[in-house]
Design a protein around this motif. Structure first.
Motif, PDB file in Angstrom:
ATOM      1  N   SER A 123       0.206  20.695 -12.095  1.00  0.00           N
ATOM      2  CA  SER A 123      -0.582  20.586 -10.722  1.00  0.00           C
ATOM      3  C   SER A 123      -1.223  21.778 -10.336  1.00  0.00           C
ATOM      4  CB  SER A 123       0.400  19.970  -9.439  1.00  0.00           C
ATOM      5  OG  SER A 123       1.249  21.258  -9.404  1.00  0.00           O
ATOM      6  N   SER A 134      -4.976  14.978  -9.833  1.00  0.00           N
ATOM      7  CA  SER A 134      -6.060  15.066  -9.163  1.00  0.00           C
ATOM      8  C   SER A 134      -6.170  16.658  -8.430  1.00  0.00           C
ATOM      9  CB  SER A 134      -5.774  14.044  -7.969  1.00  0.00           C
ATOM     10  OG  SER A 134      -4.704  14.386  -7.148  1.00  0.00           O
ATOM     11  N   ASP A 154      -6.186  17.374  -5.510  1.00  0.00           N
ATOM     12  CA  ASP A 154      -5.244  17.736  -4.513  1.00  0.00           C
ATOM     13  C   ASP A 154      -3.770  17.520  -4.857  1.00  0.00           C
ATOM     14  OD1 ASP A 154      -4.726  14.818  -4.589  1.00  0.00           O
ATOM     15  OD2 ASP A 154      -5.611  14.411  -2.700  1.00  0.00           O
ATOM     16  N   GLN A 213      -2.015  14.995  -5.675  1.00  0.00           N
ATOM     17  CA  GLN A 213      -1.267  13.736  -5.005  1.00  0.00           C
ATOM     18  C   GLN A 213      -1.199  12.510  -5.973  1.00  0.00           C
ATOM     19  OE1 GLN A 213       0.519  13.841  -1.937  1.00  0.00           O
ATOM     20  NE2 GLN A 213      -0.053  16.068  -2.267  1.00  0.00           N
ATOM     21  N   TRP A 214      -2.038  12.533  -7.016  1.00  0.00           N
ATOM     22  CA  TRP A 214      -2.328  11.472  -8.064  1.00  0.00           C
ATOM     23  C   TRP A 214      -2.287  12.282  -9.267  1.00  0.00           C
ATOM     24  CZ3 TRP A 214      -3.153   6.322  -6.805  1.00  0.00           C
ATOM     25  CH2 TRP A 214      -3.505   5.996  -5.495  1.00  0.00           C
ATOM     26  N   SER A 252      -0.068   7.116  -7.663  1.00  0.00           N
ATOM     27  CA  SER A 252       0.267   7.965  -6.537  1.00  0.00           C
ATOM     28  C   SER A 252       1.410   8.605  -6.563  1.00  0.00           C
ATOM     29  CB  SER A 252       0.087   7.093  -5.284  1.00  0.00           C
ATOM     30  OG  SER A 252       0.505   8.072  -4.340  1.00  0.00           O
ATOM     31  N   ILE A 271       2.972   9.836  -4.101  1.00  0.00           N
ATOM     32  CA  ILE A 271       3.346   9.679  -2.716  1.00  0.00           C
ATOM     33  C   ILE A 271       4.306   8.508  -2.632  1.00  0.00           C
ATOM     34  CG2 ILE A 271       2.771   9.459  -0.284  1.00  0.00           C
ATOM     35  CD1 ILE A 271       1.399  12.012  -0.827  1.00  0.00           C
TER      36      ILE A 271
END
Length: 182
Positions: free
Chosen positions: A15, A60, A62, A64-65, A78, A80
């Motif tokens: 990440s 991604s 950010d 988050q994906w 996702s 989340i």
């Protein structure tokens, strides 16, 4: 418990903030690869449901994906809520990269761009007959592609820089692989 599956493609991604790793693994009692998310901070992992057949994951910007390829499609999941979205067809995938401009650059031999929300992909490069362009990445200027290029008769790929503004291409490294720009 979930062995890392070594294949001829990237099997894991880190990440942007460096606290998560996603990787492909063969799940017990399941013949297909799936994505596993590992938290580096607490060493806990979770199986990302619905990611059967996944390969070549990428985060991604950010974090988050996770984008990935499965069943000749470009998809995203996702982190989340586990939602999986199919973005477009991607036969013979050869890598993807999530840009800071809400788009995904990906290769199926030539290089394409699509909104992170899906839609119709736009072709960015056209590979000549017998050439493959793969593992694309985009410079933060949003205008410079960097990718591997392997042509007929070549024993090892080159790393090529390609200006989207004027179409100019230049080999910057002979016999290089998997270029990345951070």
């Amino acid at each position: 418990d979930n062995p890392l599956t070594i294949r001829n493609s990237p099997t894991f991604a880190i990440s942007p903030e460096g606290n998560k790793v996603v990787y492909t693994a063969d799940i017990k009692n399941n013949d297909e690869r799936n994505l596993i998310l590992l938290s580096v901070t607490d060493n806990k992992y979770r199986h990302l449901q619905g990611t059967q057949g996944a390969e070549m994951p990428f985060f991604s910007t950010d974090g988050q994906w996770v984008g990935f390829f499965a069943n000749n499609k470009l998809k995203k999941v996702s982190l989340i809520n586990g939602t999986i979205e199919e973005l477009c067809d991607a036969p013979t995938p050869k890598g993807g990269f999530w840009t800071h401009k809400n788009t995904i650059i990906f290769s199926t031999g030539s290089i394409w761009q699509i909104s992170e929300y899906g839609g119709t992909p736009k072709q960015l490069t056209l590979s000549p007959e017998g050439e493959q362009q793969y593992w694309p990445t985009l410079h933060p200027d949003g205008n410079t592609l960097v990718y591997n290029r392997l042509g007929q008769g070549m024993l090892a790929p080159d790393i090529t820089v390609h200006s989207l503004a004027n179409g100019r291409k230049e080999i910057i490294i002979n016999s290089g692989s998997y270029p990345r720009i951070s």
